[in-house]
Design an enzyme around this catalytic site. Structure first.
Site, PDB file in Angstrom:
ATOM      1  N   HIS A 118     -29.506 -49.978  55.677  1.00 21.27           N
ATOM      2  CA  HIS A 118     -28.260 -49.490  56.265  1.00 21.27           C
ATOM      3  C   HIS A 118     -27.445 -50.662  56.775  1.00 21.27           C
ATOM      4  O   HIS A 118     -28.011 -51.624  57.292  1.00 21.27           O
ATOM      5  CB  HIS A 118     -28.551 -48.509  57.414  1.00 21.27           C
ATOM      6  N   ASP A 151     -30.829 -40.411  54.217  1.00 20.74           N
ATOM      7  CA  ASP A 151     -30.914 -39.824  52.878  1.00 20.74           C
ATOM      8  C   ASP A 151     -32.312 -39.835  52.288  1.00 20.74           C
ATOM      9  O   ASP A 151     -32.542 -39.244  51.240  1.00 20.74           O
ATOM     10  CB  ASP A 151     -29.972 -40.582  51.924  1.00 20.74           C
TER      11      ASP A 151
HETATM   12  N1  CMC Z   1     -33.650 -51.889  48.369  1.00 18.24           N
HETATM   13  C1  CMC Z   1     -33.897 -53.205  48.152  1.00 18.24           C
HETATM   14  N2  CMC Z   1     -33.218 -54.209  48.724  1.00 18.24           N
HETATM   15  C2  CMC Z   1     -32.217 -53.875  49.564  1.00 18.24           C
HETATM   16  C3  CMC Z   1     -31.886 -52.527  49.851  1.00 18.24           C
HETATM   17  C4  CMC Z   1     -32.651 -51.526  49.217  1.00 18.24           C
HETATM   18  N3  CMC Z   1     -32.400 -50.231  49.446  1.00 18.24           N
HETATM   19  N4  CMC Z   1     -30.849 -52.479  50.707  1.00 18.24           N
HETATM   20  C5  CMC Z   1     -30.529 -53.764  50.954  1.00 18.24           C
HETATM   21  N5  CMC Z   1     -31.348 -54.584  50.274  1.00 18.24           N
HETATM   22  C6  CMC Z   1     -31.334 -56.067  50.319  1.00 18.24           C
HETATM   23  C7  CMC Z   1     -30.180 -56.613  49.508  1.00 18.24           C
HETATM   24  O1  CMC Z   1     -30.571 -56.891  48.175  1.00 18.24           O
HETATM   25  C8  CMC Z   1     -29.822 -57.860  50.274  1.00 18.24           C
HETATM   26  O2  CMC Z   1     -30.728 -58.867  49.929  1.00 18.24           O
HETATM   27  P1  CMC Z   1     -30.236 -60.405  49.914  1.00 18.24           P
HETATM   28  O3  CMC Z   1     -29.869 -60.734  51.323  1.00 18.24           O
HETATM   29  O4  CMC Z   1     -31.454 -61.147  49.441  1.00 18.24           O
HETATM   30  O5  CMC Z   1     -29.088 -60.486  48.982  1.00 18.24           O
HETATM   31  C9  CMC Z   1     -30.088 -57.484  51.727  1.00 18.24           C
HETATM   32  O6  CMC Z   1     -31.093 -56.432  51.679  1.00 18.24           O
HETATM   33  C10 CMC Z   1     -28.875 -56.961  52.471  1.00 18.24           C
HETATM   34  O7  CMC Z   1     -28.281 -55.941  51.686  1.00 18.24           O
HETATM   35  P2  CMC Z   1     -26.716 -55.723  51.585  1.00 18.24           P
HETATM   36  O8  CMC Z   1     -26.394 -54.966  50.349  1.00 18.24           O
HETATM   37  O9  CMC Z   1     -26.001 -57.019  51.795  1.00 18.24           O
HETATM   38  O10 CMC Z   1     -26.489 -54.830  52.878  1.00 18.24           O
HETATM   39  P3  CMC Z   1     -25.294 -53.851  53.125  1.00 18.24           P
HETATM   40  O11 CMC Z   1     -25.229 -53.674  54.588  1.00 18.24           O
HETATM   41  O12 CMC Z   1     -24.070 -54.331  52.429  1.00 18.24           O
HETATM   42  O13 CMC Z   1     -25.755 -52.506  52.392  1.00 18.24           O
HETATM   43  C11 CMC Z   1     -26.612 -50.368  51.943  1.00 18.24           C
HETATM   44  C12 CMC Z   1     -26.229 -51.389  53.030  1.00 18.24           C
HETATM   45  C13 CMC Z   1     -26.923 -49.035  52.619  1.00 18.24           C
HETATM   46  C14 CMC Z   1     -25.436 -50.156  50.975  1.00 18.24           C
HETATM   47  C15 CMC Z   1     -27.853 -50.878  51.177  1.00 18.24           C
HETATM   48  O14 CMC Z   1     -28.934 -51.029  52.070  1.00 18.24           O
HETATM   49  C16 CMC Z   1     -28.232 -49.991  50.010  1.00 18.24           C
HETATM   50  O15 CMC Z   1     -27.671 -50.135  48.928  1.00 18.24           O
HETATM   51  N6  CMC Z   1     -29.195 -49.019  50.218  1.00 18.24           N
HETATM   52  C17 CMC Z   1     -29.540 -48.074  49.209  1.00 18.24           C
HETATM   53  C18 CMC Z   1     -28.512 -46.974  49.153  1.00 18.24           C
HETATM   54  C19 CMC Z   1     -28.611 -46.015  50.340  1.00 18.24           C
HETATM   55  O16 CMC Z   1     -29.683 -45.544  50.681  1.00 18.24           O
HETATM   56  N7  CMC Z   1     -27.445 -45.681  50.923  1.00 18.24           N
HETATM   57  C20 CMC Z   1     -27.353 -44.717  52.005  1.00 18.24           C
HETATM   58  C21 CMC Z   1     -26.925 -45.317  53.309  1.00 18.24           C
HETATM   59  S1  CMC Z   1     -27.165 -44.154  54.676  1.00 18.24           S
HETATM   60  C22 CMC Z   1     -26.113 -42.842  54.367  1.00 18.24           C
HETATM   61  C23 CMC Z   1     -24.697 -43.193  54.281  1.00 18.24           C
HETATM   62  O17 CMC Z   1     -24.191 -43.963  55.106  1.00 18.24           O
HETATM   63  O18 CMC Z   1     -24.032 -42.690  53.392  1.00 18.24           O
END
Ligand code: CMC
Length: 428
Positions: free
Chosen positions: A306, A363
């Site tokens: 998140h 989720d």
């Molecule tokens: N699985 C594997 N690696 C992950 C995941 C994951 N679910 N989420 C983040 N990471 C890694 C990502 O690869 C990155 O690694 P690095 O620093 O080596 O590049 C690091 O963790 C930080 O990730 P980010 O994408 O920069 O973080 P963000 O804050 O931009 O993204 C997120 C947050 C929710 C989009 C992301 O965690 C994600 O894609 N999760 C899966 C989708 C998901 O479950 N979304 C629902 C969110 S809760 C409900 C809502 O708000 O709608």
């Protein structure tokens, strides 16, 4: 507001920037007047360090796993309140007294039906249309039907539009489902609760009476409350941005639905269950963990991670408990829940997920519950949209009423060509 200020030094010149203090949470450096004094913009794609507005609705402390609506902890609301109470709270700032709650509930119930001609819109879609596609279209189309509530300068019209949106979303979501399976639309039954009515419109048929199962109704109530609002997330920011231009509320909520659809946001509940199904059995989990950790593989553990929560998502805890309760009540065991629990344990003990502070989010378990209740996977994000509509309209109303609100108009770091002369086609 505080007397503090921040100093920004650029090319030997110092700029003093006011620091504004909220009631709780981080202060903000007010950069509104920076451009003009200095020839710079600030750069924050993804808004990781930027407060785009001030708001008194929802507070999140991502480090501590705290989520408060108008100051009330989400677990208390999910345990004790009705969805109508939470909707009132988000909109009006206080929990309603009994008379206020009765009036609000009655008002919402008066708006649950759709204009009859809107049913023809559904018939324009293919039967296999994704419900979110239908919802984007139908909610946007509401603005063509309710002209008497699109003047955003009139607070009364804004309130009527808000009531209409909260009231009609369950009807629209249920109709999208009925259309996809070829069953007749069910009209609302206003003697039922908000959630009970939605369950009946979704799973009932005109030929038979429908009994609302109180455990399922309670689970839906919780799911709706847990999704009701979440501060300035992507879809809420989209609603605010669309609304900042003066667009009508139905169009703004349609924009929010479109944004919510993405798998990084609301679409994650659908993606999470699909992933758990694909994993299928606990022995395949390590393979998927390895893929999630592999930089060259775009696969992510859906329902994990998140932007704001870096400790745990308090909504996920309530979801997990609800998943257990619902499956027990239905007398079902679901291999998908076993995979989910095992996957959570393995990930929580894996250094990759620990270091990156990745925890199950709302989720991760919601799909297991919705699946057990009988919703097809494609409906999951529509349920999220239904519930989030209360938050969207509360945030939209707050924004429109804010005298400091301007049209949202970000700037950019331009990296394209500098000015150059046109070259005739034969000379390129
Ligand atoms: N699985 C594997 N690696 C992950 C995941 C994951 N679910 N989420 C983040 N990471 C890694 C990502 O690869 C990155 O690694 P690095 O620093 O080596 O590049 C690091 O963790 C930080 O990730 P980010 O994408 O920069 O973080 P963000 O804050 O931009 O993204 C997120 C947050 C929710 C989009 C992301 O965690 C994600 O894609 N999760 C899966 C989708 C998901 O479950 N979304 C629902 C969110 S809760 C409900 C809502 O708000 O709608």
């Amino acid at each position: 507001m505080t007397e503090q200020s921040a100093k920004l030094a650029i090319a030997g010149t110092d700029y003093q920037l006011p620091v504004l203090e909220g009631s709780v949470g981080p202060d903000v450096v007010d950069i509104r007047k920076l451009y003009g004094q200095a020839d710079v913009f600030t750069y924050d794609p993804g808004f990781t360090s930027t407060a785009a507005c001030q708001s008194a609705i929802t507070y999140i402390d991502g480090e501590k796993g705290i989520l408060l609506h108008r100051g009330y902890p989400i677990d208390q609301l999910a345990e004790k309140s009705t969805f109508m109470e939470v909707a009132y709270l988000l909109m009006h700032g206080e929990l309603p007294k009994q008379a206020e709650l009765d009036k609000f509930t009655y008002t919402i119930s008066r708006h649950t039906m759709l204009h009859e001609q809107l049913a023809t819109f559904f018939r324009g879609f293919r039967r296999d249309a994704h419900p979110m596609a239908i919802m984007c279209g139908v909610v946007g189309a509401l603005s063509a039907f309710y002209h008497d509530s699109t003047d955003i300068t009139d607070p009364e019209q804004r309130m009527i539009a808000s009531h209409r949106l909260i009231a009609k979303m369950p009807t629209i979501a249920a109709m999208a489902y009925k259309y996809s399976i070829g069953q007749p639309f069910m009209y609302p039954d206003n003697s039922l609760t908000y959630t009970g009515n939605f369950l009946r419109m979704t799973f009932g048929v005109p030929a038979e009476p429908y009994e609302v199962n109180p455990v399922i109704e309670n689970a839906m109530r919780r799911i709706f409350i847990l999704h009701a609002d979440h501060e300035q997330n992507a879809s809420t920011s989209t609603v605010r941005l669309a609304g900042s231009s003066g667009a009508n509320p139905f169009a703004c909520i349609a924009a929010g639905i479109a944004c919510l659809w993405g798998p990084a946001h609301g679409g994650a509940n659908e993606a999470a269950l699909n992933m758990l199904r694909e994993i299928g059995e606990p022995k395949r989990i390590p393979e998927y963990i390895a893929r999630a950790k592999d930089k060259d593989d775009p696969f992510r553990l859906m329902g994990f991670g998140h932007r704001v929560y870096k400790n745990f998502d308090p909504r996920a805890k309530v979801m997990k408990k609800t998943a257990d309760e619902v499956l027990k009540e239905l007398g079902k065991s679901d291999p998908v829940l076993d995979v989910a629990k095992e996957l959570e344990q393995i990930a929580l003990n894996d250094s990759y997920f620990i270091e990156k502070k990745l925890y199950p989010n709302v989720d991760f378990y919601s799909g297991v519950i919705l699946n057990a209740i009988g919703f097809p996977t494609e409906m999951f994000t529509s349920l999220f949209a239904l519930a989030r509509t209360t938050g969207w309209v509360a945030q939209w109303n707050e924004m429109i009423a804010d005298p400091e609100q301007k049209i949202g108009r970000p700037r950019q770091l331009y990296v394209g060509e500098a000015a150059r002369d046109y070259v005739p086609v034969g000379q390129r």
